[in-house]
Structures are given as structure tokens and as C-alpha cells.
Design a protein around this motif. Structure first.
Motif, PDB file in Angstrom:
ATOM      1  N   PHE A  84       0.859  -1.183   0.000  1.00  0.00           N
ATOM      2  CA  PHE A  84       0.000   0.000   0.000  1.00  0.00           C
ATOM      3  C   PHE A  84       0.897   1.235   0.000  1.00  0.00           C
ATOM      4  N   ASP A  85       0.443   2.274  -0.699  1.00  0.00           N
ATOM      5  CA  ASP A  85       1.273   3.471  -0.833  1.00  0.00           C
ATOM      6  C   ASP A  85       0.759   4.635   0.010  1.00  0.00           C
ATOM      7  N   ASP A  86      -0.044   4.329   1.048  1.00  0.00           N
ATOM      8  CA  ASP A  86      -0.610   5.414   1.855  1.00  0.00           C
ATOM      9  C   ASP A  86      -0.098   5.380   3.298  1.00  0.00           C
ATOM     10  N   ASN A  87       1.119   4.872   3.470  1.00  0.00           N
ATOM     11  CA  ASN A  87       1.787   4.896   4.771  1.00  0.00           C
ATOM     12  C   ASN A  87       0.986   4.184   5.874  1.00  0.00           C
ATOM     13  N   ARG A  88       0.450   3.035   5.536  1.00  0.00           N
ATOM     14  CA  ARG A  88      -0.254   2.248   6.549  1.00  0.00           C
ATOM     15  C   ARG A  88       0.758   1.634   7.508  1.00  0.00           C
ATOM     16  N   VAL A  89       0.402   1.672   8.778  1.00  0.00           N
ATOM     17  CA  VAL A  89       1.323   1.230   9.822  1.00  0.00           C
ATOM     18  C   VAL A  89       0.597   0.271  10.752  1.00  0.00           C
ATOM     19  N   LEU A  90       1.294  -0.771  11.172  1.00  0.00           N
ATOM     20  CA  LEU A  90       0.794  -1.647  12.223  1.00  0.00           C
ATOM     21  C   LEU A  90       1.789  -1.599  13.380  1.00  0.00           C
ATOM     22  N   THR A  91       1.263  -1.443  14.577  1.00  0.00           N
ATOM     23  CA  THR A  91       2.123  -1.371  15.754  1.00  0.00           C
ATOM     24  C   THR A  91       1.452  -2.112  16.901  1.00  0.00           C
ATOM     25  N   ILE A  92       2.212  -2.444  17.915  1.00  0.00           N
ATOM     26  CA  ILE A  92       1.617  -3.006  19.115  1.00  0.00           C
ATOM     27  C   ILE A  92       0.780  -1.920  19.781  1.00  0.00           C
ATOM     28  N   GLY A  93      -0.300  -2.286  20.423  1.00  0.00           N
ATOM     29  CA  GLY A  93      -1.155  -1.307  21.081  1.00  0.00           C
ATOM     30  C   GLY A  93      -0.408  -0.511  22.139  1.00  0.00           C
ATOM     31  N   ARG A  94      -0.738   0.764  22.226  1.00  0.00           N
ATOM     32  CA  ARG A  94      -0.216   1.614  23.301  1.00  0.00           C
ATOM     33  C   ARG A  94      -1.159   1.428  24.492  1.00  0.00           C
ATOM     34  N   VAL A  95      -0.632   0.796  25.524  1.00  0.00           N
ATOM     35  CA  VAL A  95      -1.510   0.281  26.569  1.00  0.00           C
ATOM     36  C   VAL A  95      -0.981   0.668  27.945  1.00  0.00           C
ATOM     37  N   ALA A  96      -1.885   0.980  28.868  1.00  0.00           N
ATOM     38  CA  ALA A  96      -1.510   1.473  30.204  1.00  0.00           C
ATOM     39  C   ALA A  96      -1.122   0.318  31.117  1.00  0.00           C
ATOM     40  N   HIS A  97      -0.026  -0.349  30.762  1.00  0.00           N
ATOM     41  CA  HIS A  97       0.557  -1.442  31.551  1.00  0.00           C
ATOM     42  C   HIS A  97       2.028  -1.144  31.794  1.00  0.00           C
ATOM     43  N   ILE A  98       2.489  -1.405  32.990  1.00  0.00           N
ATOM     44  CA  ILE A  98       3.909  -1.259  33.290  1.00  0.00           C
ATOM     45  C   ILE A  98       4.674  -2.427  32.675  1.00  0.00           C
ATOM     46  N   THR A  99       5.678  -2.122  31.855  1.00  0.00           N
ATOM     47  CA  THR A  99       6.535  -3.162  31.273  1.00  0.00           C
ATOM     48  C   THR A  99       8.001  -2.975  31.652  1.00  0.00           C
ATOM     49  N   ASP A 100       8.332  -1.817  32.194  1.00  0.00           N
ATOM     50  CA  ASP A 100       9.707  -1.546  32.617  1.00  0.00           C
ATOM     51  C   ASP A 100       9.916  -2.094  34.026  1.00  0.00           C
ATOM     52  N   LYS A 101      10.654  -3.171  34.120  1.00  0.00           N
ATOM     53  CA  LYS A 101      10.831  -3.844  35.410  1.00  0.00           C
ATOM     54  C   LYS A 101      11.707  -3.043  36.373  1.00  0.00           C
ATOM     55  N   GLU A 102      12.430  -2.075  35.858  1.00  0.00           N
ATOM     56  CA  GLU A 102      13.336  -1.300  36.710  1.00  0.00           C
ATOM     57  C   GLU A 102      12.683  -0.034  37.262  1.00  0.00           C
ATOM     58  N   SER A 103      11.535   0.355  36.708  1.00  0.00           N
ATOM     59  CA  SER A 103      10.934   1.617  37.122  1.00  0.00           C
ATOM     60  C   SER A 103      10.181   1.462  38.433  1.00  0.00           C
ATOM     61  N   ASN A 104      10.053   2.553  39.148  1.00  0.00           N
ATOM     62  CA  ASN A 104       9.338   2.572  40.428  1.00  0.00           C
ATOM     63  C   ASN A 104       7.986   3.244  40.236  1.00  0.00           C
ATOM     64  N   HIS A 105       6.926   2.508  40.446  1.00  0.00           N
ATOM     65  CA  HIS A 105       5.585   3.053  40.265  1.00  0.00           C
ATOM     66  C   HIS A 105       4.770   2.958  41.554  1.00  0.00           C
ATOM     67  N   GLU A 106       5.368   3.404  42.641  1.00  0.00           N
ATOM     68  CA  GLU A 106       4.667   3.564  43.914  1.00  0.00           C
ATOM     69  C   GLU A 106       3.926   2.289  44.332  1.00  0.00           C
ATOM     70  N   GLY A 107       4.659   1.191  44.340  1.00  0.00           N
ATOM     71  CA  GLY A 107       4.079  -0.058  44.816  1.00  0.00           C
ATOM     72  C   GLY A 107       3.439  -0.920  43.750  1.00  0.00           C
ATOM     73  N   ARG A 108       3.290  -0.393  42.543  1.00  0.00           N
ATOM     74  CA  ARG A 108       2.764  -1.209  41.456  1.00  0.00           C
ATOM     75  C   ARG A 108       3.874  -2.072  40.863  1.00  0.00           C
ATOM     76  N   ASN A 109       3.503  -3.237  40.375  1.00  0.00           N
ATOM     77  CA  ASN A 109       4.458  -4.171  39.787  1.00  0.00           C
ATOM     78  C   ASN A 109       4.233  -4.282  38.285  1.00  0.00           C
ATOM     79  N   PRO A 110       5.238  -4.716  37.544  1.00  0.00           N
ATOM     80  CA  PRO A 110       5.060  -4.869  36.098  1.00  0.00           C
ATOM     81  C   PRO A 110       3.968  -5.865  35.759  1.00  0.00           C
ATOM     82  N   CYS A 111       3.403  -5.701  34.580  1.00  0.00           N
ATOM     83  CA  CYS A 111       2.371  -6.605  34.066  1.00  0.00           C
ATOM     84  C   CYS A 111       2.898  -8.042  34.064  1.00  0.00           C
TER      85      CYS A 111
END
Length: 572
Positions: free
Chosen positions: A203-230
Motif C-alpha cells: 500500500f502506498d498510503d503509509n499504513r502502519v501496524l504497531t503493538i497497542g499503546r496500553v496502560a501497563h507497566i513493562t519496565d521492570k526497573e521503574s518505580n511506580h509507587e508499589g505497582r508491579n510490572p504486568c
């Protein structure tokens, strides 16, 4: 939760009505800004972790293989229009329709959850930014009224919200779907990668497929005030004991409580905002206790209406006085009009050959996303309809259950139940609905609920623009599936109506002119500026992306404004 002395005195700096996506954010920001804040929830208490009774159950632990009995289904005649909820594992987070009725001049599928956290416990968690393509569309096309804000006004608030809640996703560099503050993206499956490749090549109209942008923690190193990664359990609609996805219960309400400034009262149905003629301000709210039916008043200098779009509209319409005989803020018959939702329940499924040696780990609580690619520039301009649509979908392997239909037994059955079946892929389209003046919700003149309050009556429908768009949604996904070489392509379109997208919005829209809108650029009611409306009711148009991230950004921005005005003494 909170200060019992304040609640006995019935006097606060601020009142927040509702505890869902926006109510939680309003509570957090106001409390952190130093305001003594009363948070009112019409439903029952739900304590994070403790009140997720099915969160660790397997399907075989649940009655009837997680399917509601006939008797239970009778309680949810409107919720069941969803097709996928409620079930035994999450029925406690959906309202009993018989106990909470509403009227339908035209069909409207109002999906609700009356409890602390509201639908923040069951939302789809898809989190996308708007762009100026969305904010400018009404003005450029001569539709409805212009938004009094642009992307530059909201961008820093998107940053704040994404950073705080944790949004997993991939940067794309698209002007019409701005990138955000992302945690690591989840992985695509092999057929999803194939579809992505085919779209880019054919297709020539710049169609893109990506993983959903979703409100889940995936960074295991980050601190989210007691929340744990998905944990990749995909049991999100039951409540997450790990706090892997964002909800009011796991995140914003605990933050508000930690300040010592929040007082929380559940089972509190707000039915009226009190208006004072002399000060020309709102002075508080009236509630009816859901359990005792006792009526009470609470006073405050600032009111945040976050009850969910349609419920907030109902409160405005019920808030009548000599100054506002048609409901507070409703001088020009704008409250309850321009109701919108995203239209969906259409798309396609297909089977995928190959990759029988490939599988995946865990149960990904997310799918892929295909952003809008029509009406984004002159090249993609459509003649038949305005605005656009996106797709959400996923590819996975069917499981051992396919073998049951063959009535296998013995050695063959034992071997088959250990092998996953072939790959399948499915996609649903989400299209933008235009804001129509005649699409409205009103108070029923005759029907009351069990607390003696008028029921809402919906008169909302899709129109020609939506139906023409739906034809293209199906046509385009079939073309993309064919381009990827998928087999047994089955387009589908189910009977549906507004509301079923669970993205209902409008009814108190934002605008420049008080004659044609209800709130200003800071989400303040034009005629009563100490009332802020930050749930979906303020939306002036709908875009085609999931709206919750935008609600949260506007809420954080409005609360910041309210704190500044409060500290200046504007509301005194």
C-alpha cells in the motif's frame, strides 16, 4: 478513608464526583495541590487487591466454566449487548440493569460499573494521544463548534499522565498520532509481523501496524509507587492484584489518600449541584445515600464533575434553580446534546498458514493497532465521508478445544490436547462519530429510579457519515488480509448502536462561545466557573482513538488550573 472531622462538618475546599479514570486523577491533583477534598462515589467500596475476589482463579475454579447462568443473565439485558461481558469472573464490576434502568427513545448501549474505581477496573487500557488533525477538524470542516485548545496546550499534560500511569508502546513518528512517554513495547506475534510487512510493501498510503499503546507497566526497573510490572495473565477485567495496569484503585486514589487531604464517601449518589444566586457560584452538592436513601448536603468552593459523561449530564440537568430552570449551565439548551461514541462491532477474521512451530509466552493483555490512514492529507481524502478510523486486533493460536468437535479419544486425544491449533487473526474497526446537535439525552418525565431520581432517556443514532465509513472499514481490512496472504477471510458486521463502544462522550462540550458550548478551555462551566467537568461530557468531537488518555490529560490540566485559582482566592 480520609478525615472524618471534615465530613461531619460537611465543609471542604473541593468536591470530586466520581472515582473512575477522571475522578481519581482529579482527587490526586487537588489533594496534592493542598485542597481538602471530598470524593463521592455512588457505588460500593472496592479496596485494591482485597476486593478482587476472582483475580487468581482459573476458569475451572469458576461456576459454569465462567459463563453466567440463565437466571444471572436476566440481570444484565443491556450489558449483554457487549457479547463478551459480564461473566462469572467480573460480573461484580458491571451494574445490574434491572436495578439501574434507563430509557431508550433510540437504542443506546450504556455499559456501567457502580463501585469505587468505576470502569478504570475494566477498561481496555488503550492509550493514544490526539493531534491537531483531531482538534482542528470541526473548524476546518464546518462541523459543530471549534475546540478552544490545540495539541500544544495538551501535550505537556499527556507527558505527565503517561509518565505517571505507565504506557507501553512504540514510537512511530506520525503527525496524526503523536508519540508519547513510552515504556518498552510488548511483542507482536508472527502473523502480526506478516501483516505489518504486507501493509508497508503493498500500500502506498503509509499504513502502519504497531503493538497497542496500553496502560501497563513493562519496565521492570521503574518505580511506580508499589505497582508491579504486568504479569501477562490477561485477567485485567477482574482487577489486578499486581497493579500492572493503571486503575484509580491501584494508583491515583492511594496517591490522594497519602496526602491526608482526601475524604472518601461511597454509596453517595450526587443528584444536584447547589447554586447560590448572590455569589453566582456553586456552593456544594446534594446526595442521596444509596443504602439508607438519606439525603445530605456537602459544601465546597470547587466542584469537579467526573461521574462519567452521561451521569454528569444527568446531574447538570437535575440541578435546577431560579437562575437555571433547565439545569445548571444550560442557558442555551446545550446540556445533553451532541452525544457521541465510537462505532465498532465490525471487522474481519482469517486463518493463517504456517508458523506451527511458533508459540508465545504468557497471555498478552494487548493487541496490535493500525492507526488511521484515511482523511489524514489530500492524498488520502475520501469523497464519501469525513474523519477516519483505526483497527485493533490480534493473532493467536487456537487451542486443544478444536479437537473436541472431532470426537477424538484415547491416544489421539492425549496427543492433540498437548498441541496448540493453527493461527487465527481478527480485527475490529473503531470509527469516529460526528457530533450531531439532535443526538441527545434528556431526563424522563415519567420514569424514576429506586431513589426517586429521573431516569435518563437516550435519543442518539448513527447517521449517513458513520454508515458510509463502516463500508470502508470492512473493505480496507479485507484488502489488507488479502495482501498478507491470509486464508478464509470472513468480514463481519454485528447489529449495534451508540454506546457499545463504551466511549460515550459529549453532552457538555467545550467551546469558545457560551451560547454554543457548556465549558471553556479550562473545563469550567461558562456560567458557573467553579464547576469543572473533565469526564467524557466535555468532548467537542470524538477522534477515532480511545479517549481515556485524553480525559486524564485534560483532568490533570483542569485540576492544576483549579488549584491556582483557589490559591488566588478566585472561588472565595
Amino acid at each position: 478513608m480520609g478525615n472524618t472531622t471534615d465530613i461531619l462538618q460537611n465543609q471542604f475546599d473541593a468536591i470530586v464526583v466520581g472515582t473512575g479514570i477522571t475522578g481519581g486523577w482529579a482527587a490526586k491533583e487537588l489533594c496534592e495541590g493542598g485542597l481538602k477534598t471530598l470524593v463521592l462515589e455512588r457505588g460500593r467500596m472496592v479496596e485494591h487487591i482485597k476486593d478482587y475476589p476472582t483475580s487468581n482463579m482459573d476458569t475451572w475454579d469458576l461456576p459454569n466454566n465462567n459463563v453466567l447462568s440463565r437466571e444471572e443473565k436476566k440481570k444484565y439485558p443491556k450489558q449483554f449487548r457487549l457479547g463478551w461481558a459480564p461473566k462469572e469472573d467480573n460480573k461484580h464490576f458491571f451494574v445490574n440493569d434491572l436495578e439501574h434502568p434507563y430509557q431508550e427513545t433510540k437504542r443506546f448501549d450504556w455499559i456501567r460499573g457502580y463501585h469505587l474505581g468505576g470502569r478504570s477496573l475494566t477498561w481496555g487500557r488503550q492509550s493514544y494521544r490526539w493531534s491537531d488533525l483531531d482538534f482542528e477538524a470541526n473548524l476546518k470542516e464546518g462541523i459543530a463548534v471549534d475546540w478552544p485548545v490545540r495539541y500544544a496546550d495538551i501535550s505537556p499534560w499527556y507527558d505527565k499522565v503517561e509518565t505517571y500511569i505507565g504506557v507501553s508502546g512504540e514510537a512511530l513518528g506520525l503527525d496524526h498520532l503523536p508519540d508519547g512517554q513510552f515504556q518498552p513495547p510488548m511483542d507482536l506475534t508472527c502473523p502480526e509481523e506478516d501483516l505489518k510487512k504486507a501493509m508497508g510493501e503493498k500500500f502506498d498510503d503509509n499504513r502502519v501496524l504497531t503493538i497497542g499503546r496500553v496502560a501497563h507497566i513493562t519496565d521492570k526497573e521503574s518505580n511506580h509507587e508499589g505497582r508491579n510490572p504486568c504479569q501477562y495473565r490477561n485477567r485485567c477485567s477482574r482487577g489486578c492484584p499486581f497493579g500492572g495496569y493503571f486503575s484509580s484503585n491501584s494508583t491515583t486514589l492511594p496517591a490522594a489518600e497519602r496526602t491526608g487531604n482526601m475524604t472518601l464517601r461511597t454509596n453517595s449518589i450526587v443528584y444536584e449541584i447547589i447554586y447560590d444566586d448572590q455569589s453566582k457560584k456553586a456552593t456544594g452538592v446534594r446526595i442521596v445515600d444509596a443504602e439508607t436513601h438519606e439525603k445530605l448536603e456537602f459544601k465546597a468552593k470547587v466542584i469537579f464533575l467526573c461521574a462519567s459523561a452521561m451521569a454528569s449530564v444527568g446531574i447538570l440537568l437535575q440541578s435546577k434553580s431560579e437562575r437555571f430552570p433547565n439545569g445548571i449551565g444550560n442557558d442555551h439548551d446545550q446540556v445533553g446534546r451532541n452525544i457521541m461514541d465510537h462505532h465498532y462491532q465490525l471487522g474481519a477474521t482469517a486463518s493463517v498458514d504456517g508458523y506451527l512451530d511458533k508459540f508465545y509466552k504468557g497471555r498478552r493483555p494487548n493487541g496490535f493497532y493500525i492507526p488511521r490512514f484515511v482523511n489524514v492529507n489530500e492524498k488520502s481524502r475520501q469523497r464519501d465521508y469525513l474523519r477516519g478510523f483505526g483497527y485493533q486486533g490480534g493473532a493467536s493460536r487456537t487451542d486443544w478445544q478444536v479437537s473436541v468437535a472431532e470426537m477424538q479419544y484415547g491416544k489421539e486425544l492425549k496427543e492433540n490436547i498437548l498441541k496448540p491449533g493453527p493461527w487465527q487473526i481478527g480485527v475490529s474497526g473503531f470509527g469516529e462519530m460526528l457530533p450531531y446537535h439532535e443526538n441527545r439525552v434528556t431526563l424522563s418525565a415519567t420514569e424514576k429510579d429506586q431513589w426517586g431520581l429521573p431516569q435518563l432517556d437516550f435519543d442518539v443514532e448513527f447517521k449517513d457519515n458513520e454508515y458510509k465509513m463502516r463500508e470502508d472499514i470492512i473493505r480496507q481490512i479485507v484488502l489488507m488480509f488479502e495482501a498478507a496472504g491470509f486464508k478464509n477471510i470472513q468480514p463481519y458486521e454485528n447489529e449495534t448502536g451508540p454506546g457499545l463502544g463504551i466511549h460515550e462522550m459529549g453532552g457538555a462540550r467545550m467551546g469558545w462561545n457560551p451560547r454554543t458550548s457548556v465549558v471553556n478551555k479550562h473545563n469550567q462551566v461558562h456560567a458557573v466557573p467553579n464547576i469543572y467537568i473533565t469526564d467524557g461530557a466535555f468532548m467537542t468531537s470524538a477522534s477515532c482513538v480511545n479517549p481515556s488518555l485524553t480525559y486524564m490529560a485534560f483532568t490533570a490540566r483542569a485540576a492544576h488550573h483549579a488549584v491556582e485559582e483557589f490559591n488566588k482566592g478566585v472561588f472565595s
